[in-house]
Scaffold this motif. Structure first.
Motif, mmCIF file in Angstrom:
data_model
loop_
_atom_site.group_PDB
_atom_site.id
_atom_site.type_symbol
_atom_site.label_atom_id
_atom_site.label_comp_id
_atom_site.label_asym_id
_atom_site.label_seq_id
_atom_site.Cartn_x
_atom_site.Cartn_y
_atom_site.Cartn_z
ATOM 1 N N SER A 137 -3.094 4.456 -9.469
ATOM 2 C CA SER A 137 -4.598 4.446 -9.262
ATOM 3 C C SER A 137 -4.414 4.684 -7.822
ATOM 4 O O SER A 137 -3.878 4.439 -6.984
ATOM 5 C CB SER A 137 -5.278 3.037 -9.582
ATOM 6 N N ARG A 138 -5.488 5.560 -7.419
ATOM 7 C CA ARG A 138 -5.826 5.886 -5.967
ATOM 8 C C ARG A 138 -6.697 4.694 -5.374
ATOM 9 O O ARG A 138 -7.224 3.824 -6.174
ATOM 10 C CB ARG A 138 -6.868 6.869 -5.919
ATOM 11 N N LEU A 139 -6.143 4.044 -4.271
ATOM 12 C CA LEU A 139 -6.699 2.947 -3.664
ATOM 13 C C LEU A 139 -8.326 2.939 -3.484
ATOM 14 O O LEU A 139 -8.584 3.944 -3.009
ATOM 15 C CB LEU A 139 -5.903 2.570 -2.238
ATOM 16 N N PRO A 140 -8.868 1.756 -4.103
ATOM 17 C CA PRO A 140 -10.442 1.869 -3.741
ATOM 18 C C PRO A 140 -10.664 2.060 -2.183
ATOM 19 O O PRO A 140 -9.989 1.371 -1.481
ATOM 20 C CB PRO A 140 -10.624 0.531 -4.316
ATOM 21 N N GLN A 179 -17.823 8.431 1.530
ATOM 22 C CA GLN A 179 -17.648 8.443 0.258
ATOM 23 C C GLN A 179 -16.821 6.970 -0.156
ATOM 24 O O GLN A 179 -15.935 7.241 -1.039
ATOM 25 C CB GLN A 179 -17.181 9.550 -0.429
ATOM 26 N N PRO A 180 -17.196 5.890 0.013
ATOM 27 C CA PRO A 180 -16.758 4.584 -0.446
ATOM 28 C C PRO A 180 -16.873 4.337 -1.855
ATOM 29 O O PRO A 180 -17.839 4.774 -2.254
ATOM 30 C CB PRO A 180 -17.037 3.611 0.446
ATOM 31 N N ASP A 181 -16.057 3.788 -2.341
ATOM 32 C CA ASP A 181 -16.156 3.328 -3.653
ATOM 33 C C ASP A 181 -17.024 1.776 -3.624
ATOM 34 O O ASP A 181 -17.757 1.779 -4.642
ATOM 35 C CB ASP A 181 -14.825 2.776 -4.215
ATOM 36 N N ALA A 234 -6.431 -2.268 -1.295
ATOM 37 C CA ALA A 234 -7.562 -1.360 -1.173
ATOM 38 C C ALA A 234 -7.620 -0.969 0.211
ATOM 39 O O ALA A 234 -6.910 -1.310 1.158
ATOM 40 C CB ALA A 234 -8.892 -2.221 -1.017
ATOM 41 N N THR A 235 -8.198 0.359 0.534
ATOM 42 C CA THR A 235 -8.035 0.750 1.612
ATOM 43 C C THR A 235 -9.423 0.594 2.380
ATOM 44 O O THR A 235 -10.611 0.793 1.825
ATOM 45 C CB THR A 235 -8.175 2.358 1.493
#
Length: 394
Positions: A166-169, A235-237, A209-210
């Motif tokens: 999974s890409r880091l949020p 573009q943050p989650d 998370a990033t």
């Protein structure tokens, strides 16, 4: 007022599927979430091999004197099966031919130049047979799985060097409060040190998370709106707002989010600590308006933000565990559901929870010992068995 369980359900509905995936190297894989099952492309072990340093003989070789004809090392193809009455010196991990027998070194003794005497018959359990661990096509690590040193080592053994994870949020954190100064400063009268920034930074590190941006923005509405607008360009989650979520003169979070296109989904939660709480959505970005007090921050992060991060990564929500309540701080009934800081331990194999003292939601004194949150239903006193949420891996 919205209940905690209702917020859980709403977060789950807002994140029905995990986020995007990416391929990374094994050196970057610690605490990442595997999104494709790890499958064997060959039998494990891929060939019969020796589990000992000893001697290779025929499987039916009797205990007797035999000639030592050669030595075989790991990394080479399996040697031919030695003739009857002879042996090959073998080392741990060496490939073995079919119908091989193995003798441990301590089950032999010298018997003259180039000869040894076998004191026992070959032991078949000393051979690690091809496919005895797993067969080709077996799934050894399901998805999703949180990658740890052991599972990363397994991936390496399978030749999976670019696992899909999974890409880091991506998280942006904006901290309000004109009274806040950097922790390395001596606060003037009326000021306090900003501890919410380091709290969120370390929590995000714990849950992989990033942190794209973290900024202290004060209480000026114009500057706050500008900071929110610029943060959305990354573009943050998840957009985390510390403070400004209540109904005071400087609580601009709700109105600013609406101006920037967010739909406000809730403004309060029936929880203690943490009642003023905003959940909002704008396309693929969720905004969490956290109460400004640090203890409320801690509780709301673990209840709600952590849940969102796990769902974005493809992991299930954190488990609630049952624990025995240890006598300590008296927790009286409250109209709101309470999540009380506690210290989790064990007593003869059973999980225990000891409530820790706190005076109000700005009181940080208990957090140094806190490793769980004790759930006290609305209108009830704490009693055993109690439900707890660990705040560290348990």
């Amino acid at each position: 007022m919205t209940t905690v369980n209702q917020v859980f359900a709403q977060i789950d509905s807002l994140i029905p599927q995990p986020g995007e995936t990416e391929a990374i190297s094994l050196t970057q894989a610690m605490h990442r979430v595997l999104r494709e099952p790890a499958m064997t492309s060959e039998d494990q072990p891929p060939f019969d091999r020796s589990s000992i340093d000893g001697y290779l003989v025929r499987a039916d070789e009797p205990a007797k004197k035999v000639r030592l004809i050669s030595t075989h090392s790991p990394g080479q193809s399996a040697p031919p099966l030695p003739p009857a009455g002879s042996a090959i010196r073998i080392l741990t991990g060496s490939a073995l031919p079919k119908h091989a027998g193995l003798i441990m070194q301590e089950d032999t003794r010298p018997a003259g130049a180039d000869f040894i005497e076998l004191l026992k018959k070959p032991d078949p359990t000393l051979i690690r047979l091809q496919g005895s661990h797993s067969r080709k096509g077996s799934i050894l690590l399901p998805a999703p799985s949180l990658l740890q040193p052991g599972s990363i080592t397994l991936l390496a053994s399978l030749g999976i060097t670019q696992p899909k994870v999974s890409r880091l949020p991506r998280v942006v954190h904006l901290v309000t409060g004109e009274e806040l100064v950097d922790p390395n400063q001596n606060p003037a009268h009326g000021q306090i040190r900003d501890c919410n920034s380091i709290l969120i930074r370390t929590l995000l590190t714990s849950f992989s998370a990033t942190l794209v941006t973290q900024q202290r923005v004060g209480d000026d509405r114009k500057l706050f709106r500008q900071a929110c607008r610029l943060s959305l360009a990354t573009q943050p989650d998840i957009l985390l707002l510390s403070g400004a979520s209540s109904v005071g003169d400087h609580d601009h979070a709700g109105s600013v989010l609406e101006e920037l296109g967010f739909t406000i989904l809730l403004r309060q939660v029936s929880v203690r600590p943490g009642k003023p709480f905003i959940l909002a959505q704008n396309n693929n970005t969720l905004a969490f308006g956290l109460p400004g007090n640090p203890l409320s921050h801690f509780v709301c992060f673990h209840l709600f933000v952590r849940r969102a991060l796990l769902r974005l990564s493809g992991l299930p929500p954190p488990p609630f565990l049952s624990a025995t309540l240890i006598p300590g701080v008296t927790i009286t009934a409250n109209p709101r559901e309470t999540w009380w800081p506690c210290h989790l331990g064990s007593d003869e194999g059973s999980l225990t929870a000891q409530p820790l003292p706190w005076r109000d939601s700005s009181d940080l004194s208990s957090l140094a010992q806190t490793n769980g949150l004790l759930r006290v239903p609305a209108g009830q006193e704490a009693r055993s068995p109690c439900e707890v949420l660990p705040t560290i891996p348990w």
